[in-house]
Design an enzyme around this catalytic site. Sequence first.
Site, short mmCIF file in Angstrom:
data_model
loop_
_atom_site.label_atom_id
_atom_site.label_comp_id
_atom_site.label_asym_id
_atom_site.label_seq_id
_atom_site.Cartn_x
_atom_site.Cartn_y
_atom_site.Cartn_z
N ARG A 90 -0.34 -14.55 4.40
CA ARG A 90 -0.93 -13.93 5.54
C ARG A 90 -0.41 -13.94 6.74
O ARG A 90 -0.24 -13.17 7.87
CB ARG A 90 -2.42 -14.26 5.83
N ARG A 149 3.78 -6.40 9.40
CA ARG A 149 2.97 -5.29 9.88
C ARG A 149 3.41 -5.34 11.43
O ARG A 149 3.60 -4.15 11.89
CB ARG A 149 1.53 -5.88 10.03
N HIS A 158 -1.87 -4.99 1.36
CA HIS A 158 -3.04 -5.95 1.34
C HIS A 158 -2.74 -7.20 0.88
O HIS A 158 -1.90 -7.67 0.16
CB HIS A 158 -3.89 -5.40 0.09
N THR A 160 -4.45 -7.65 11.03
CA THR A 160 -4.96 -6.40 10.24
C THR A 160 -4.37 -5.25 11.23
O THR A 160 -3.74 -4.25 10.52
CB THR A 160 -6.32 -6.25 10.26
N LYS A 183 0.70 -1.16 0.00
CA LYS A 183 -0.11 -0.06 0.01
C LYS A 183 0.76 1.29 -0.03
O LYS A 183 2.07 1.11 0.05
CB LYS A 183 -1.03 -0.09 1.29
N ASN A 235 -1.57 -0.35 7.44
CA ASN A 235 -0.68 -1.42 7.55
C ASN A 235 0.05 -2.21 6.35
O ASN A 235 0.07 -3.15 6.35
CB ASN A 235 -1.82 -2.54 8.17
O1 CDP Z 1 -6.12 -6.47 5.22
P1 CDP Z 1 -7.01 -7.53 6.10
O2 CDP Z 1 -7.33 -8.49 5.07
O3 CDP Z 1 -6.05 -7.68 7.16
O4 CDP Z 1 -8.11 -6.92 6.84
P2 CDP Z 1 -9.49 -6.71 6.11
O5 CDP Z 1 -10.38 -6.89 7.45
O6 CDP Z 1 -9.93 -7.38 4.95
O7 CDP Z 1 -9.79 -5.06 5.97
C1 CDP Z 1 -9.10 -4.43 4.89
C2 CDP Z 1 -8.20 -3.35 5.18
O8 CDP Z 1 -9.06 -2.19 5.62
C3 CDP Z 1 -7.35 -3.42 6.32
O9 CDP Z 1 -6.11 -3.97 5.66
C4 CDP Z 1 -7.40 -1.95 6.93
O10 CDP Z 1 -6.35 -1.17 6.14
C5 CDP Z 1 -8.75 -1.36 6.50
N1 CDP Z 1 -9.22 -1.62 7.86
C6 CDP Z 1 -9.50 -0.35 8.62
O11 CDP Z 1 -9.00 0.69 8.34
N2 CDP Z 1 -10.36 -0.28 9.81
C7 CDP Z 1 -10.80 -1.67 10.04
N3 CDP Z 1 -11.55 -1.54 11.44
C8 CDP Z 1 -10.82 -2.84 9.33
C9 CDP Z 1 -9.94 -2.80 8.33
MG MG Z 2 -8.61 -8.81 3.82
#
Ligand code: CDP
Ligand code: MG
Length: 205
Positions: free
Chosen positions: A123, A140, A163, A129, A16, A160
């Site tokens: 992952r 991360r 993606h 996340t 990102k 973070n």
């Molecule tokens: O990236 P990851 O699959 O770990 O998380 P996700 O639940 O698919 O969410 C996608 C992205 O949304 C995250 O990587 C964060 O950058 C953002 N996000 C956020 O800003 N606030 C949250 N409460 C959850 C996700």
């Molecule tokens: Mg995701």
Amino acid sequence: MKKDHPSKERTLVVIKPDGVQRSLIGEIIKRYERVGLKMLALKMLIPTEEMAIKHYYEVGGDAWLEEVGRKAAASYEKKGLKSPFKTFRENGTAIMNANAKYLSSGPVIAMIWQGNQAVGLVRKITGGTEPLSSDMGTIRGDFTLDTYQMADLGQRSIRNLIHASGNTEEAEKEIPIWFSKNEILSYRLIQDEILYDVNLDGILE
Ligand code: CDP
Ligand code: MG
């Protein structure tokens, strides 16, 4: 190797804009490369907000909005705090819109990685996340410090760095959003023989 062999699993990774700005491109690629994954495609681009929405919403749909909202609420609860959002969905929608701004704020690096359990492995290497609670030793966890709380305070996404597709179905839906077929290379890496061949019979002279 047959098309459905475990070694053929693919996943999408996007460094990102914060990852690029932190000069972590090489560090991040190194971690996926050294575990034995094979890179099939790579490009640098500045995504549009529309593309980012497509990436999150078209792939995950309402289920993703709910799930992402639920995860955020659970994180508040764990810390003894109250979520500022009424419903998971409301929280999820706010996250998606903020994500679109985040992802389109500068250059990113998109990649496809392939290998046994590529999705889960990426992952594991990437970490959870929320960076502050991601394990040390993950990308991360090692390289940044953002929290749900700080992100919500600024009404922005959690920064973070990366993606990474959540499962194989998500990966196969996301890949065509980022790459056309002719950008994805099919080739043999010498190390594939060591990782996947049944016999190690090509070593001795
Ligand atoms: O990236 P990851 O699959 O770990 O998380 P996700 O639940 O698919 O969410 C996608 C992205 O949304 C995250 O990587 C964060 O950058 C953002 N996000 C956020 O800003 N606030 C949250 N409460 C959850 C996700
Ligand atoms: Mg995701």
